[in-house]
Write a protein that holds these residues in place. Sequence first.
Motif, PDB file in Angstrom:
ATOM      1  N   TRP A  48      42.841  65.750  82.426  1.00 25.58           N
ATOM      2  CA  TRP A  48      42.900  66.069  83.860  1.00 25.58           C
ATOM      3  C   TRP A  48      44.352  66.057  84.341  1.00 25.58           C
ATOM      4  O   TRP A  48      44.789  66.930  85.081  1.00 25.58           O
ATOM      5  N   THR A  49      45.105  65.051  83.878  1.00 30.35           N
ATOM      6  CA  THR A  49      46.515  64.951  84.274  1.00 30.35           C
ATOM      7  C   THR A  49      47.292  66.169  83.795  1.00 30.35           C
ATOM      8  O   THR A  49      48.115  66.730  84.526  1.00 30.35           O
ATOM      9  N   ILE A  50      47.016  66.564  82.542  1.00 34.22           N
ATOM     10  CA  ILE A  50      47.714  67.738  82.018  1.00 34.22           C
ATOM     11  C   ILE A  50      47.398  68.967  82.877  1.00 34.22           C
ATOM     12  O   ILE A  50      48.277  69.728  83.270  1.00 34.22           O
ATOM     13  N   TRP A  51      46.136  69.089  83.232  1.00 36.81           N
ATOM     14  CA  TRP A  51      45.714  70.215  84.062  1.00 36.81           C
ATOM     15  C   TRP A  51      46.451  70.168  85.406  1.00 36.81           C
ATOM     16  O   TRP A  51      47.056  71.157  85.837  1.00 36.81           O
ATOM     17  N   ILE A  52      46.387  69.011  86.081  1.00 37.42           N
ATOM     18  CA  ILE A  52      47.005  68.848  87.397  1.00 37.42           C
ATOM     19  C   ILE A  52      48.486  69.214  87.359  1.00 37.42           C
ATOM     20  O   ILE A  52      49.033  69.785  88.305  1.00 37.42           O
ATOM     21  N   SER A  53      49.124  68.891  86.195  1.00 41.28           N
ATOM     22  CA  SER A  53      50.569  69.133  86.123  1.00 41.28           C
ATOM     23  C   SER A  53      50.893  70.630  86.159  1.00 41.28           C
ATOM     24  O   SER A  53      52.031  71.003  86.369  1.00 41.28           O
ATOM     25  N   PHE A  54      49.889  71.457  85.939  1.00 39.13           N
ATOM     26  CA  PHE A  54      50.121  72.903  86.010  1.00 39.13           C
ATOM     27  C   PHE A  54      49.699  73.483  87.359  1.00 39.13           C
ATOM     28  O   PHE A  54      49.594  74.684  87.520  1.00 39.13           O
ATOM     29  N   THR A  55      49.387  72.605  88.323  1.00 35.09           N
ATOM     30  CA  THR A  55      48.984  73.087  89.646  1.00 35.09           C
ATOM     31  C   THR A  55      50.075  72.760  90.664  1.00 35.09           C
ATOM     32  O   THR A  55      51.124  72.229  90.309  1.00 35.09           O
ATOM     33  N   SER A  56      49.792  73.063  91.930  1.00 32.51           N
ATOM     34  CA  SER A  56      50.764  72.755  92.975  1.00 32.51           C
ATOM     35  C   SER A  56      50.249  71.623  93.861  1.00 32.51           C
ATOM     36  O   SER A  56      50.563  71.562  95.040  1.00 32.51           O
ATOM     37  N   SER A  57      49.422  70.706  93.282  1.00 28.77           N
ATOM     38  CA  SER A  57      48.815  69.638  94.074  1.00 28.77           C
ATOM     39  C   SER A  57      49.875  68.800  94.774  1.00 28.77           C
ATOM     40  O   SER A  57      50.927  68.491  94.214  1.00 28.77           O
ATOM     41  N   LYS A  58      49.541  68.424  96.025  1.00 27.81           N
ATOM     42  CA  LYS A  58      50.419  67.497  96.757  1.00 27.81           C
ATOM     43  C   LYS A  58      49.723  66.142  96.797  1.00 27.81           C
ATOM     44  O   LYS A  58      49.589  65.486  95.776  1.00 27.81           O
ATOM     45  N   ILE A  59      49.243  65.724  98.034  1.00 30.01           N
ATOM     46  CA  ILE A  59      48.569  64.435  98.115  1.00 30.01           C
ATOM     47  C   ILE A  59      47.207  64.494  97.446  1.00 30.01           C
ATOM     48  O   ILE A  59      46.797  63.574  96.760  1.00 30.01           O
ATOM     49  N   LEU A  60      46.513  65.595  97.623  1.00 31.30           N
ATOM     50  CA  LEU A  60      45.192  65.756  97.038  1.00 31.30           C
ATOM     51  C   LEU A  60      45.243  66.807  95.936  1.00 31.30           C
ATOM     52  O   LEU A  60      46.032  67.742  96.007  1.00 31.30           O
ATOM     53  N   PRO A  61      44.405  66.631  94.924  1.00 31.94           N
ATOM     54  CA  PRO A  61      44.401  67.611  93.846  1.00 31.94           C
ATOM     55  C   PRO A  61      44.000  68.994  94.360  1.00 31.94           C
ATOM     56  O   PRO A  61      43.131  69.115  95.215  1.00 31.94           O
ATOM     57  N   LYS A  62      44.670  69.989  93.864  1.00 33.30           N
ATOM     58  CA  LYS A  62      44.362  71.366  94.238  1.00 33.30           C
ATOM     59  C   LYS A  62      44.335  72.136  92.927  1.00 33.30           C
ATOM     60  O   LYS A  62      45.248  72.019  92.122  1.00 33.30           O
ATOM     61  N   TYR A  63      43.244  72.901  92.701  1.00 34.98           N
ATOM     62  CA  TYR A  63      43.104  73.462  91.375  1.00 34.98           C
ATOM     63  C   TYR A  63      43.569  74.903  91.311  1.00 34.98           C
ATOM     64  O   TYR A  63      42.823  75.800  90.960  1.00 34.98           O
ATOM     65  N   ASP A  64      44.782  75.169  91.721  1.00 33.73           N
ATOM     66  CA  ASP A  64      45.361  76.487  91.472  1.00 33.73           C
ATOM     67  C   ASP A  64      46.168  76.397  90.172  1.00 33.73           C
ATOM     68  O   ASP A  64      46.208  75.360  89.528  1.00 33.73           O
ATOM     69  N   PHE A  65      46.814  77.449  89.787  1.00 31.65           N
ATOM     70  CA  PHE A  65      47.595  77.405  88.552  1.00 31.65           C
ATOM     71  C   PHE A  65      48.966  77.991  88.807  1.00 31.65           C
ATOM     72  O   PHE A  65      49.104  79.134  89.233  1.00 31.65           O
ATOM     73  N   VAL A  66      50.014  77.149  88.603  1.00 35.14           N
ATOM     74  CA  VAL A  66      51.361  77.637  88.895  1.00 35.14           C
ATOM     75  C   VAL A  66      52.231  77.643  87.644  1.00 35.14           C
ATOM     76  O   VAL A  66      53.445  77.708  87.724  1.00 35.14           O
ATOM     77  N   GLY A  67      51.605  77.500  86.478  1.00 34.44           N
ATOM     78  CA  GLY A  67      52.385  77.547  85.240  1.00 34.44           C
ATOM     79  C   GLY A  67      53.300  76.340  85.120  1.00 34.44           C
ATOM     80  O   GLY A  67      52.952  75.233  85.538  1.00 34.44           O
TER      81      GLY A  67
END
Lengths: 310, 374
Positions: A48-67
């Motif tokens: 999950w952490t690896i996934w999150i690190s590829f998103t633009s999440s701020k305070i709350l997780p956001k499941y977009d993908f920013v490479g």
Amino acid sequence: MGKETSKANDKKLRNIKFRNRLGNLIPKIMIAPTFTVSLVCVYGFILWTIWISFTSSKILPKYDFVGFEQYNILFTQEPRWWVASLNLFIFSGLFIAICIALGLTLAIFIDQRLRGEGVFRTIYLYPMALSFIVTGTAWRWIMNPSLGLERLVQQLGFSDFTFRLLVESNVAIYAVVIAAVWQSTGFMFALFIAGLRGIDNSIIKAAQIDGASLKKIYLRIIIPSLRPVFLSAVIILLHLSIKCFDLVMALTSGGPGYSTDMPATFMYAFAFNRGRLAFGAASAVIMFITVMAIIIPYLYTELKGTRNAR
Amino acid sequence: MASLTITDIRKKFGSQEVLKGISLSINASEFVVLVGPSGCGKSTLLNLIAGLETINSGEIKIGDDVVNDVQPKDRNIAMVFQSYALYPNMNVEKNLSFGLETRKVPRDEIKKTVDHVANMLQISELLKRKPAELSGGQRQRVAMGRALARDPAIFLFDEPLSNLDAKLRVDMRTEIKMLHQRIKTTIVYVTHDQIEAMTLADRIAIMKDGVIQQFDTPQQVYDNPSNLFVAGFIGSPSMNFIPCTVIKQNEDTGVIFKTGEETSFFIPIKRTDLSLTEWIDKDVIIGVRPEQIASGFHLQEGNKQIHEIMCTVQVLEPTGPDTLVFVNINDTKVTCRVNPLDAKQPGENMKLMVDISKVLVFDPDTKMRIGNVA
Ligand SMILES: Nc1ncnc2c1ncn2[C@@H]1O[C@H](COP(=O)(O)OP(=O)(O)O)[C@@H](O)[C@H]1O
Ligand SMILES: [Mg+2]
């Protein structure tokens, strides 16, 4: 009558079968919860952490993908990350070197059948019983200019004495090294004395007959044959220093400024204090990769070693 | 090679006296085996000879030099340890050369010596291996090689074969003996195994509780042990000790062997070097080796030294060439070595011949042998 007994036997047999099946199942049932919990909470959250690190999440997780954007920022636009990395480099280098040198020296001296060995061992091992939080707090007081060592020595009459390791931002990392060394040297000592005790006494006798001086016996034979112990020592201390979070928090909270930041405190500060979850996750992933890069070759050599040993 | 003279050595660890006045005089190129039960002080004595421990009193001479205060490295000895004590971090070649390097022997000479020794012990292919990669027998060879490389005046071996399996032990025993015949270096060899002692030694020193019990050739030690301990320690299966009372019957002094409720036999004891007249009506212990009680002997007809007795067989232990028969004589378990074809089954009576030409008599109080002890 014959029929009846066979029926009774049937029932008994089924009973036994059921009990056997239950017996086989019980261990699995017992293990299942912990297995599930560790699967989800450890390995699941790593993913999950690896996934999150590829998103633009701020305070709350956001499941977009920013490479690799977060990684890009981490390595090119964030000087604090480089401070933390350099600190880790200085800290782990000094911490490992000093701990091993001190631990080995103590072990060699005490291995000469010093009187009161038990007392020494207890004294040296005692710090290990404390958590890093306690160590950090204690050393914060000791090294605090207005509370600890500096004030004590000044009160003794040396009014020019200054001890400002903890409050000067360019040297504060060495204060962390001192506290960590104090805590872990005893463990190294215990590791090395066990290693020394494991060396066959007649090897030393043979070397004496072969004409080697005591110094040469240690340098050429005993210390080289402690190689596996050195390897374990380095791995243990290295992973301690990469994980080093509580000690820094208790001793300096990463300060003054962010001069004693380490990757772990860096990650905490960004992910939770500043609400940049994805950015924090990216730094966590880098730490994870670093640890793996160290642990995997270690495990590989260790396992290979046991396969060769007889 | 050099002689080794030990005079009245004493050694204490704390208040425990481990060696109580040891004296041995070992000739140059002699193979002496020091044998005794575990804990009797053999290794301690060897360590004292090597200089690894200091003696409390006494004198050690190697050749003509007193070496009491000489460092181990300057005593010109080499030692092989039970655990082999190879340097674990060095390969075989380094293990062999380490002692030469510390002595500043020139490089090409070291190379020559290592090759020579490796050839002699057939370990040339192992030179680049670490000790952990060797089998027990190979480690044993390397340990011997390390000692050989130094070409010392005296070799000290501390139970070098006791970590090997039985077959290898026998092979290495022969090799050590051949090695000694070839290089003729003085050897002091410690073991707790009396068979090793008998097969290897020029002379055997039997030790017990820090005291040398007897120091003599293997045959002498076997035939003329000086006391009960030596008699029982040397030989396998061990000598039978039968408690008896000496009596006089028709001009002959002898003892009674009682083999059953109603069967007893008078055995006259006649040895030219032994007179039992002073012992009549007193208790003694008769020592008879298992091979001296057999189903029959070569040329036994008319031999006055061979006596017939009847016994009840208790247990049989076939060994192959012989069968060991256990019987009761004077309420003591006695081992007899008989021809397998003659052995009777347990419970049956069996005729046995006792050869008393080599019988030994011991004083039960002092445990010493009675008669002319060589
Ligand atoms: N370094 C030492 N300190 C104290 N006691 C020792 C030491 N070395 C040997 N001993 C004692 O001396 C006795 C003889 O030991 P050792 O010479 O090793 O016997 P062996 O080699 O015949 O089996 C033993 O009782 C042992 O406990
Ligand atoms: Mg021993």
